[in-house]
Design a protein around this motif. Structure first.
Motif, PDB file in Angstrom:
ATOM      1  N   MET A  17       0.840  -1.209   0.000  1.00 48.30           N
ATOM      2  CA  MET A  17       0.000   0.000   0.000  1.00 48.30           C
ATOM      3  C   MET A  17       0.874   1.258   0.000  1.00 48.30           C
ATOM      4  O   MET A  17       2.068   1.197   0.293  1.00 48.30           O
ATOM      5  CB  MET A  17      -0.952   0.007   1.195  1.00 48.30           C
ATOM      6  CG  MET A  17      -0.290  -0.077   2.575  1.00 48.30           C
ATOM      7  SD  MET A  17      -1.487  -0.387   3.870  1.00 48.30           S
ATOM      8  CE  MET A  17      -1.953   1.300   4.282  1.00 48.30           C
ATOM      9  N   ASN A  18       0.260   2.368  -0.329  1.00 49.29           N
ATOM     10  CA  ASN A  18       0.986   3.640  -0.435  1.00 49.29           C
ATOM     11  C   ASN A  18       0.403   4.690   0.508  1.00 49.29           C
ATOM     12  O   ASN A  18      -0.772   4.637   0.870  1.00 49.29           O
ATOM     13  CB  ASN A  18       0.929   4.166  -1.872  1.00 49.29           C
ATOM     14  CG  ASN A  18       1.663   3.247  -2.840  1.00 49.29           C
ATOM     15  OD1 ASN A  18       2.848   2.982  -2.691  1.00 49.29           O
ATOM     16  ND2 ASN A  18       0.944   2.732  -3.816  1.00 49.29           N
ATOM     17  N   CYS A  19       1.260   5.663   0.879  1.00 44.70           N
ATOM     18  CA  CYS A  19       0.812   6.778   1.710  1.00 44.70           C
ATOM     19  C   CYS A  19      -0.217   7.597   0.939  1.00 44.70           C
ATOM     20  O   CYS A  19      -0.044   7.881  -0.238  1.00 44.70           O
ATOM     21  CB  CYS A  19       2.015   7.648   2.072  1.00 44.70           C
ATOM     22  SG  CYS A  19       1.554   9.212   2.859  1.00 44.70           S
ATOM     23  N   LYS A  20      -1.317   7.961   1.611  1.00 44.16           N
ATOM     24  CA  LYS A  20      -2.392   8.705   0.942  1.00 44.16           C
ATOM     25  C   LYS A  20      -1.970  10.140   0.630  1.00 44.16           C
ATOM     26  O   LYS A  20      -2.482  10.769  -0.286  1.00 44.16           O
ATOM     27  CB  LYS A  20      -3.645   8.705   1.813  1.00 44.16           C
ATOM     28  CG  LYS A  20      -4.406   7.392   1.754  1.00 44.16           C
ATOM     29  CD  LYS A  20      -5.820   7.551   2.292  1.00 44.16           C
ATOM     30  CE  LYS A  20      -6.583   6.243   2.241  1.00 44.16           C
ATOM     31  NZ  LYS A  20      -6.611   5.543   3.515  1.00 44.16           N
ATOM     32  N   LYS A  21      -1.007  10.659   1.404  1.00 45.73           N
ATOM     33  CA  LYS A  21      -0.597  12.055   1.262  1.00 45.73           C
ATOM     34  C   LYS A  21       0.463  12.235   0.168  1.00 45.73           C
ATOM     35  O   LYS A  21       0.298  13.036  -0.745  1.00 45.73           O
ATOM     36  CB  LYS A  21      -0.080  12.585   2.602  1.00 45.73           C
ATOM     37  CG  LYS A  21      -0.064  14.105   2.693  1.00 45.73           C
ATOM     38  CD  LYS A  21       0.434  14.538   4.080  1.00 45.73           C
ATOM     39  CE  LYS A  21       0.544  16.049   4.193  1.00 45.73           C
ATOM     40  NZ  LYS A  21       1.169  16.433   5.480  1.00 45.73           N
ATOM     41  N   CYS A  22       1.578  11.430   0.291  1.00 45.74           N
ATOM     42  CA  CYS A  22       2.684  11.618  -0.651  1.00 45.74           C
ATOM     43  C   CYS A  22       2.849  10.477  -1.654  1.00 45.74           C
ATOM     44  O   CYS A  22       3.625  10.588  -2.597  1.00 45.74           O
ATOM     45  CB  CYS A  22       3.999  11.849   0.110  1.00 45.74           C
ATOM     46  SG  CYS A  22       4.596  10.382   0.973  1.00 45.74           S
ATOM     47  N   GLY A  23       2.150   9.370  -1.464  1.00 42.34           N
ATOM     48  CA  GLY A  23       2.222   8.256  -2.405  1.00 42.34           C
ATOM     49  C   GLY A  23       3.414   7.344  -2.211  1.00 42.34           C
ATOM     50  O   GLY A  23       3.604   6.393  -2.970  1.00 42.34           O
ATOM     51  N   ASN A  24       4.211   7.603  -1.180  1.00 42.58           N
ATOM     52  CA  ASN A  24       5.381   6.770  -0.890  1.00 42.58           C
ATOM     53  C   ASN A  24       4.929   5.375  -0.434  1.00 42.58           C
ATOM     54  O   ASN A  24       4.018   5.264   0.389  1.00 42.58           O
ATOM     55  CB  ASN A  24       6.207   7.456   0.220  1.00 42.58           C
ATOM     56  CG  ASN A  24       7.368   6.588   0.690  1.00 42.58           C
ATOM     57  OD1 ASN A  24       8.246   6.238  -0.090  1.00 42.58           O
ATOM     58  ND2 ASN A  24       7.362   6.253   1.961  1.00 42.58           N
ATOM     59  N   PRO A  25       5.526   4.295  -0.995  1.00 40.29           N
ATOM     60  CA  PRO A  25       5.123   2.958  -0.545  1.00 40.29           C
ATOM     61  C   PRO A  25       5.493   2.700   0.912  1.00 40.29           C
ATOM     62  O   PRO A  25       6.619   2.987   1.320  1.00 40.29           O
ATOM     63  CB  PRO A  25       5.889   2.007  -1.482  1.00 40.29           C
ATOM     64  CG  PRO A  25       6.926   2.818  -2.148  1.00 40.29           C
ATOM     65  CD  PRO A  25       6.535   4.257  -2.054  1.00 40.29           C
ATOM     66  N   VAL A  26       4.523   2.239   1.697  1.00 36.16           N
ATOM     67  CA  VAL A  26       4.749   1.960   3.115  1.00 36.16           C
ATOM     68  C   VAL A  26       4.368   0.504   3.424  1.00 36.16           C
ATOM     69  O   VAL A  26       3.521  -0.064   2.750  1.00 36.16           O
ATOM     70  CB  VAL A  26       3.948   2.913   4.039  1.00 36.16           C
ATOM     71  CG1 VAL A  26       4.528   4.316   4.022  1.00 36.16           C
ATOM     72  CG2 VAL A  26       2.474   2.949   3.643  1.00 36.16           C
ATOM     73  N   SER A  27       5.008  -0.083   4.433  1.00 35.27           N
ATOM     74  CA  SER A  27       4.688  -1.463   4.814  1.00 35.27           C
ATOM     75  C   SER A  27       3.308  -1.495   5.474  1.00 35.27           C
ATOM     76  O   SER A  27       2.913  -0.519   6.135  1.00 35.27           O
ATOM     77  CB  SER A  27       5.755  -2.027   5.749  1.00 35.27           C
ATOM     78  OG  SER A  27       5.610  -1.487   7.035  1.00 35.27           O
ATOM     79  N   PRO A  28       2.532  -2.593   5.289  1.00 36.17           N
ATOM     80  CA  PRO A  28       1.141  -2.648   5.788  1.00 36.17           C
ATOM     81  C   PRO A  28       1.023  -2.454   7.292  1.00 36.17           C
ATOM     82  O   PRO A  28      -0.006  -1.997   7.777  1.00 36.17           O
ATOM     83  CB  PRO A  28       0.690  -4.062   5.402  1.00 36.17           C
ATOM     84  CG  PRO A  28       1.615  -4.482   4.316  1.00 36.17           C
ATOM     85  CD  PRO A  28       2.927  -3.808   4.593  1.00 36.17           C
ATOM     86  N   ALA A  49       3.007  -0.451   9.135  1.00 37.90           N
ATOM     87  CA  ALA A  49       3.564   0.839   9.562  1.00 37.90           C
ATOM     88  C   ALA A  49       2.437   1.750  10.048  1.00 37.90           C
ATOM     89  O   ALA A  49       1.353   1.780   9.476  1.00 37.90           O
ATOM     90  CB  ALA A  49       4.296   1.500   8.410  1.00 37.90           C
ATOM     91  N   ALA A  50       2.698   2.475  11.146  1.00 36.91           N
ATOM     92  CA  ALA A  50       1.691   3.380  11.705  1.00 36.91           C
ATOM     93  C   ALA A  50       1.768   4.757  11.042  1.00 36.91           C
ATOM     94  O   ALA A  50       0.760   5.445  10.906  1.00 36.91           O
ATOM     95  CB  ALA A  50       1.869   3.501  13.209  1.00 36.91           C
ATOM     96  N   PHE A  51       3.016   5.168  10.642  1.00 32.23           N
ATOM     97  CA  PHE A  51       3.207   6.480  10.017  1.00 32.23           C
ATOM     98  C   PHE A  51       4.057   6.338   8.757  1.00 32.23           C
ATOM     99  O   PHE A  51       4.875   5.432   8.653  1.00 32.23           O
ATOM    100  CB  PHE A  51       3.889   7.443  11.000  1.00 32.23           C
ATOM    101  CG  PHE A  51       3.051   7.738  12.219  1.00 32.23           C
ATOM    102  CD1 PHE A  51       2.072   8.728  12.184  1.00 32.23           C
ATOM    103  CD2 PHE A  51       3.225   7.019  13.396  1.00 32.23           C
ATOM    104  CE1 PHE A  51       1.304   8.988  13.305  1.00 32.23           C
ATOM    105  CE2 PHE A  51       2.449   7.275  14.513  1.00 32.23           C
ATOM    106  CZ  PHE A  51       1.477   8.265  14.460  1.00 32.23           C
ATOM    107  N   CYS A  52       3.870   7.244   7.794  1.00 30.17           N
ATOM    108  CA  CYS A  52       4.662   7.268   6.572  1.00 30.17           C
ATOM    109  C   CYS A  52       6.109   7.675   6.908  1.00 30.17           C
ATOM    110  O   CYS A  52       6.321   8.630   7.652  1.00 30.17           O
ATOM    111  CB  CYS A  52       4.053   8.254   5.580  1.00 30.17           C
ATOM    112  SG  CYS A  52       5.065   8.527   4.104  1.00 30.17           S
ATOM    113  N   GLY A  53       7.092   6.930   6.350  1.00 27.11           N
ATOM    114  CA  GLY A  53       8.501   7.194   6.629  1.00 27.11           C
ATOM    115  C   GLY A  53       9.004   8.460   5.956  1.00 27.11           C
ATOM    116  O   GLY A  53      10.049   9.006   6.323  1.00 27.11           O
ATOM    117  N   VAL A  54       8.299   8.977   4.949  1.00 32.88           N
ATOM    118  CA  VAL A  54       8.742  10.150   4.195  1.00 32.88           C
ATOM    119  C   VAL A  54       8.104  11.432   4.727  1.00 32.88           C
ATOM    120  O   VAL A  54       8.796  12.377   5.083  1.00 32.88           O
ATOM    121  CB  VAL A  54       8.451   9.982   2.684  1.00 32.88           C
ATOM    122  CG1 VAL A  54       8.773  11.254   1.920  1.00 32.88           C
ATOM    123  CG2 VAL A  54       9.252   8.799   2.130  1.00 32.88           C
TER     124      VAL A  54
END
Ligand SMILES: [Zn+2]
Length: 117
Positions: free
Chosen positions: A1-12, A14-19
């Motif tokens: 899945m991807n972050c809704k804000k920046c589109g960076n791929p995140v692990s399922p 993960a609580a917060f986007c790493g970027v």
């Protein structure tokens, strides 16, 4: 899945986007809800189909619908629905055959009765 804000791929998990640090919304419950409902529908249908097996064709149709709906991967419920619907199909098929033979015997009886009268 991807972050809704920046589109960076995140692990399922993960609580917060790493970027960008955006909070990651869990999609698991949203995705599972319709599947859960369908499994319940299949489960209920398979029970109704099995209990109506003595009617023959009606039980057979309900069991076949239940069997087709039970394909969704909701472990325990779909499996139970699948097993029940298979029993429903077998039982309904036997009763359908029984009613079919019953009707044929009656029709033959009417024809023979008309012939001898
Ligand atoms: Zn992000």
């Amino acid at each position: 899945m991807n972050c809704k804000k920046c589109g960076n791929p995140v692990s399922p998990d993960a609580a917060f986007c790493g970027v960008c640090g955006e909070k990651i919304e869990k999609e698991v419950t949203v995705v599972n809800a319709p599947v859960e409902k369908q499994s319940w529908a299949a489960f209920v249908l398979s029970i109704v189909g099995l209990s109506l097996c003595a009617s023959g064709i009606v039980g057979l149709i309900l069991s076949i619908i239940a069997s087709s709906k039970a394909k969704k991967p909701n472990a325990a419920l779909a499996k139970a629905a699948k097993i029940l619907s298979i029993f429903g199909i077998i039982a309904s098929a036997i009763f359908t055959l029984y009613w079919f033979i019953y009707v044929i015997i009656i029709v033959i009886g009417i024809i023979l009765g008309a012939a001898t009268a």
